[in-house]
Design a protein around this motif. Structure first.
Motif, PDB file in Angstrom:
ATOM      1  N   SER A   1      19.612  13.456  -8.204  1.00  0.00           N
ATOM      2  CA  SER A   1      19.021  12.155  -7.928  1.00  0.00           C
ATOM      3  C   SER A   1      17.646  12.373  -7.314  1.00  0.00           C
ATOM      4  CB  SER A   1      19.908  11.329  -6.989  1.00  0.00           C
ATOM      5  OG  SER A   1      20.123  12.012  -5.769  1.00  0.00           O
ATOM      6  N   PHE A   2      16.868  11.306  -7.279  1.00  0.00           N
ATOM      7  CA  PHE A   2      15.569  11.339  -6.625  1.00  0.00           C
ATOM      8  C   PHE A   2      15.650  10.518  -5.346  1.00  0.00           C
ATOM      9  CE2 PHE A   2      14.063  12.270 -10.981  1.00  0.00           C
ATOM     10  CZ  PHE A   2      13.315  13.411 -10.710  1.00  0.00           C
ATOM     11  N   ILE A   3      15.159  11.080  -4.261  1.00  0.00           N
ATOM     12  CA  ILE A   3      15.040  10.351  -3.000  1.00  0.00           C
ATOM     13  C   ILE A   3      13.555  10.326  -2.646  1.00  0.00           C
ATOM     14  CG2 ILE A   3      15.683  10.244  -0.575  1.00  0.00           C
ATOM     15  CD1 ILE A   3      18.198  11.774  -1.217  1.00  0.00           C
ATOM     16  N   TYR A   4      13.017   9.129  -2.465  1.00  0.00           N
ATOM     17  CA  TYR A   4      11.586   8.981  -2.220  1.00  0.00           C
ATOM     18  C   TYR A   4      11.293   8.867  -0.729  1.00  0.00           C
ATOM     19  CZ  TYR A   4      10.835   8.207  -7.205  1.00  0.00           C
ATOM     20  OH  TYR A   4      10.767   8.359  -8.575  1.00  0.00           O
ATOM     21  N   LEU A   5      10.277   9.608  -0.315  1.00  0.00           N
ATOM     22  CA  LEU A   5       9.764   9.507   1.043  1.00  0.00           C
ATOM     23  C   LEU A   5       8.596   8.525   1.026  1.00  0.00           C
ATOM     24  CD1 LEU A   5       9.482  10.457   4.013  1.00  0.00           C
ATOM     25  CD2 LEU A   5       7.980  12.283   3.161  1.00  0.00           C
ATOM     26  N   PRO A   6       8.691   7.383   1.723  1.00  0.00           N
ATOM     27  CA  PRO A   6       7.577   6.424   1.735  1.00  0.00           C
ATOM     28  C   PRO A   6       6.404   6.940   2.566  1.00  0.00           C
ATOM     29  CG  PRO A   6       9.350   5.662   3.158  1.00  0.00           C
ATOM     30  CD  PRO A   6       9.857   6.888   2.480  1.00  0.00           C
ATOM     31  N   LEU A   7       5.210   6.821   1.998  1.00  0.00           N
ATOM     32  CA  LEU A   7       3.987   7.277   2.645  1.00  0.00           C
ATOM     33  C   LEU A   7       3.003   6.121   2.740  1.00  0.00           C
ATOM     34  CD1 LEU A   7       3.507  10.576   0.593  1.00  0.00           C
ATOM     35  CD2 LEU A   7       4.570  10.377   2.854  1.00  0.00           C
ATOM     36  N   LEU A   8       2.200   6.123   3.779  1.00  0.00           N
ATOM     37  CA  LEU A   8       1.180   5.098   3.956  1.00  0.00           C
ATOM     38  C   LEU A   8      -0.198   5.768   4.014  1.00  0.00           C
ATOM     39  CD1 LEU A   8       0.610   2.080   4.385  1.00  0.00           C
ATOM     40  CD2 LEU A   8       0.722   2.521   6.850  1.00  0.00           C
ATOM     41  N   PRO A   9      -1.081   5.524   3.018  1.00  0.00           N
ATOM     42  CA  PRO A   9      -2.440   6.075   3.078  1.00  0.00           C
ATOM     43  C   PRO A   9      -3.244   5.367   4.167  1.00  0.00           C
ATOM     44  CG  PRO A   9      -1.858   5.327   0.855  1.00  0.00           C
ATOM     45  CD  PRO A   9      -0.834   4.777   1.772  1.00  0.00           C
ATOM     46  N   LYS A  10      -3.861   6.155   5.036  1.00  0.00           N
ATOM     47  CA  LYS A  10      -4.611   5.570   6.144  1.00  0.00           C
ATOM     48  C   LYS A  10      -5.638   6.586   6.627  1.00  0.00           C
ATOM     49  CE  LYS A  10      -3.639   2.928  10.373  1.00  0.00           C
ATOM     50  NZ  LYS A  10      -2.575   2.524  11.324  1.00  0.00           N
ATOM     51  N   ASN A  11      -6.902   6.155   6.655  1.00  0.00           N
ATOM     52  CA  ASN A  11      -7.984   7.030   7.122  1.00  0.00           C
ATOM     53  C   ASN A  11      -8.017   8.351   6.344  1.00  0.00           C
ATOM     54  OD1 ASN A  11      -8.684   5.109   9.080  1.00  0.00           O
ATOM     55  ND2 ASN A  11      -7.243   5.997  10.559  1.00  0.00           N
TER      56      ASN A  11
ATOM     57  N   LEU B   1       0.816  -1.217   0.000  1.00  0.00           N
ATOM     58  CA  LEU B   1       0.000   0.000   0.000  1.00  0.00           C
ATOM     59  C   LEU B   1       0.847   1.264   0.000  1.00  0.00           C
ATOM     60  CD1 LEU B   1      -2.752  -0.991   2.601  1.00  0.00           C
ATOM     61  CD2 LEU B   1      -2.858  -1.134   0.100  1.00  0.00           C
ATOM     62  N   LEU B   2       2.154   1.109   0.030  1.00  0.00           N
ATOM     63  CA  LEU B   2       3.035   2.272   0.124  1.00  0.00           C
ATOM     64  C   LEU B   2       2.936   3.161  -1.107  1.00  0.00           C
ATOM     65  CD1 LEU B   2       6.395   0.912   1.610  1.00  0.00           C
ATOM     66  CD2 LEU B   2       4.821   2.536   2.660  1.00  0.00           C
ATOM     67  N   LEU B   3       3.047   4.450  -0.865  1.00  0.00           N
ATOM     68  CA  LEU B   3       3.237   5.433  -1.912  1.00  0.00           C
ATOM     69  C   LEU B   3       4.595   6.100  -1.678  1.00  0.00           C
ATOM     70  CD1 LEU B   3      -0.268   7.172  -2.004  1.00  0.00           C
ATOM     71  CD2 LEU B   3       0.643   5.530  -3.663  1.00  0.00           C
ATOM     72  N   HIS B   4       5.277   6.405  -2.757  1.00  0.00           N
ATOM     73  CA  HIS B   4       6.596   7.025  -2.646  1.00  0.00           C
ATOM     74  C   HIS B   4       6.532   8.420  -3.238  1.00  0.00           C
ATOM     75  CE1 HIS B   4       8.639   3.283  -1.418  1.00  0.00           C
ATOM     76  NE2 HIS B   4       7.786   2.696  -2.222  1.00  0.00           N
ATOM     77  N   ALA B   5       6.816   9.435  -2.420  1.00  0.00           N
ATOM     78  CA  ALA B   5       6.787  10.825  -2.872  1.00  0.00           C
ATOM     79  C   ALA B   5       8.194  11.247  -3.290  1.00  0.00           C
ATOM     80  CB  ALA B   5       6.274  11.743  -1.768  1.00  0.00           C
ATOM     81  N   PRO B   6       8.353  11.805  -4.496  1.00  0.00           N
ATOM     82  CA  PRO B   6       9.696  12.147  -4.997  1.00  0.00           C
ATOM     83  C   PRO B   6      10.225  13.458  -4.428  1.00  0.00           C
ATOM     84  CG  PRO B   6       8.057  12.741  -6.633  1.00  0.00           C
ATOM     85  CD  PRO B   6       7.308  12.085  -5.497  1.00  0.00           C
ATOM     86  N   TYR B   7      11.486  13.435  -4.068  1.00  0.00           N
ATOM     87  CA  TYR B   7      12.222  14.637  -3.687  1.00  0.00           C
ATOM     88  C   TYR B   7      13.452  14.711  -4.576  1.00  0.00           C
ATOM     89  CZ  TYR B   7       9.414  15.547   0.457  1.00  0.00           C
ATOM     90  OH  TYR B   7       8.367  15.862   1.304  1.00  0.00           O
TER      91      TYR B   7
END
Length: 417
Positions: free
Chosen positions: A161-171, A59-65
């Motif tokens: 480079s791209f560094i991704y912050l992992p996000l978890l959708p919840k509620n 379910l993870l989403l990765h946000a690009p930085y």
């Protein structure tokens, strides 16, 4: 932010053993199987992810930085200025996400994004140039100095480079999967995402000489490994290794203790009437008499092929370029007779971006140069890697022909840039 080295956990492509290397390394030496491999960047910037604690991996989403690390040079009415920058900036534009990753990329080992990475990826939105301007506050600089004109800007020694912050959708909101904390103001509703793209997949190749099959020599950050069997230097390109024309200038009466690599780039700037070294000396008002033979001598810029602090980088490039008239004839490089060759850590593509900055810095008076830089496109002719001899002077390395000085501590620090 200080330029700390980012560490990446990477499985060995040969045996699968866990290897930790610097994010800028292009040569990987496995401590288990001892196989050396080089990393190709054919899919664009390298991509990494912060480690996460989420159990629901699918379910993870990765946000690009977007991460930028390098030296920024600017030419304005006030002269040539420079800035060192190491920053991460939000590339998704989603509300509630932090504008920067702060020190987290330096505080924890990163994971290389690959085809087996779980979750989906939020698209990168916006323009890289806009993110640069935001990170460097260039627009604010121009607003604060409305009478100051920006003539030229160059990013040299840069790492993107791209560094991704992992996000978890919840509620219906997003949680930071690294810290396990909710992100106030965020929303998990209607987000567009995509799976891992095959073009992002990093590619490793055995570090073997394409000509003889022998092992190539070089440290992790080396961008031009050497085959000691063939006496050939190979650049790490996007798709494969590329052979590099490599020369050396013999030292004086002393035996040099170190040979530093420089990109010798022959280029013309027609808009400024520069095609020969004599043209360069006259346009920049150098304090020496122009010799007739310089009229037929092709203009060559000498750019350090290794990373340095921006002020030292520019000073060294300027001094060597102006003093090239003092060099003797070149010869082919042979490892047996070239003492202690220093590794190449700045690629030719980056060196090419520095030509107009070096020209501006070399001008005794910028009035006739600065305002014409926007139209003065450099036309590249040839390029070669040339090793120059440097003598050991206790705390410094001194170039035997030109007297250019680079502190030993400065050279060592450059490996961390």
């Amino acid at each position: 932010m200080s330029m700390n080295i980012l560490r990446v956990e990477q499985p060995c492509p040969q045996c699968g053993g866990s290897v930790v290397l610097a994010a800028d390394d292009r040569l990987l030496t496995c401590p288990y199987c001892k196989v050396k491999s080089f990393l190709l960047a054919s899919g664009g910037p390298f991509r990494y992810a912060l480690p996460n604690r989420a159990k629901e991996q699918t379910l993870l989403l990765h946000a690009p930085y977007l991460r930028f690390k390098g030296n920024i040079f600017s030419v304005t009415d006030a002269g040539v200025s420079h800035k060192v920058l190491d920053t991460t900036q939000d590339g998704s534009g989603l509300p509630g996400l932090p504008a920067s990753l702060g020190v987290r990329p330096q505080a924890m080992p990163l994971l290389r994004v690959h085809s087996g990475s779980k979750g989906r990826f939020l698209p990168f939105s916006g323009r890289i140039r806009d993110i640069f301007e935001k990170a460097t506050k260039l627009r604010k600089l121009m607003e604060d100095r409305p009478d100051e004109t920006m003539y030229h800007q160059a990013y040299i020694g840069e790492t993107l480079s791209f560094i991704y912050l992992p996000l978890l959708p919840k509620n219906d909101i997003l949680f930071d999967a690294v810290q396990g904390q909710p992100l106030p103001g965020s929303s998990a509703i209607g987000l567009k995402s995509e799976p891992f793209q095959h073009t992002w997949q990093p590619h490793f190749r055995a570090a073997l000489c394409p000509r003889c099959g022998g092992n190539l020599e070089g440290e992790g950050d080396c961008l031009a490994p050497i085959c000691s069997n063939c006496d050939i230097v190979w650049q790490i390109g996007k798709e494969a290794l590329e052979r590099t024309v490599c020369k050396v200038i013999p030292g004086g009466s002393r035996t040099p203790a170190l040979h530093l690599p420089f990109w010798r780039i022959a280029a013309e700037l027609p808009a400024l009437g520069i095609s020969s070294f004599a043209d360069f000396a006259e346009r920049t008002n150098q304090p020496f008499i122009v010799r007739p033979e310089w009229r037929s001598q092709q203009m060559r810029f000498w750019v350090p092929a290794f990373k340095l602090r921006p002020e030292i980088f520019l000073r060294t490039a300027k001094q060597i370029t102006i003093s090239q008239r003092l060099f003797g004839p070149e010869r082919d490089m042979h490892l047996k007779t070239t003492a202690n060759p220093y590794p190449v850590t700045l690629p030719l593509s980056e060196a090419r971006q520095s030509l107009k900055v070096i020209l501006a810095a070399s001008a005794a008076s910028g009035r006739n140069i600065f305002s014409r830089l926007p139209e003065a496109e450099a036309e590249m002719q040839t390029a070669a890697l040339v090793y120059l001899p440097f003598d050991d002077r206790q705390l410094d390395w001194t170039q035997s022909h030109t007297g250019a000085v680079i502190g030993k501590s400065v050279l060592q620090f450059g490996r961390k840039l």
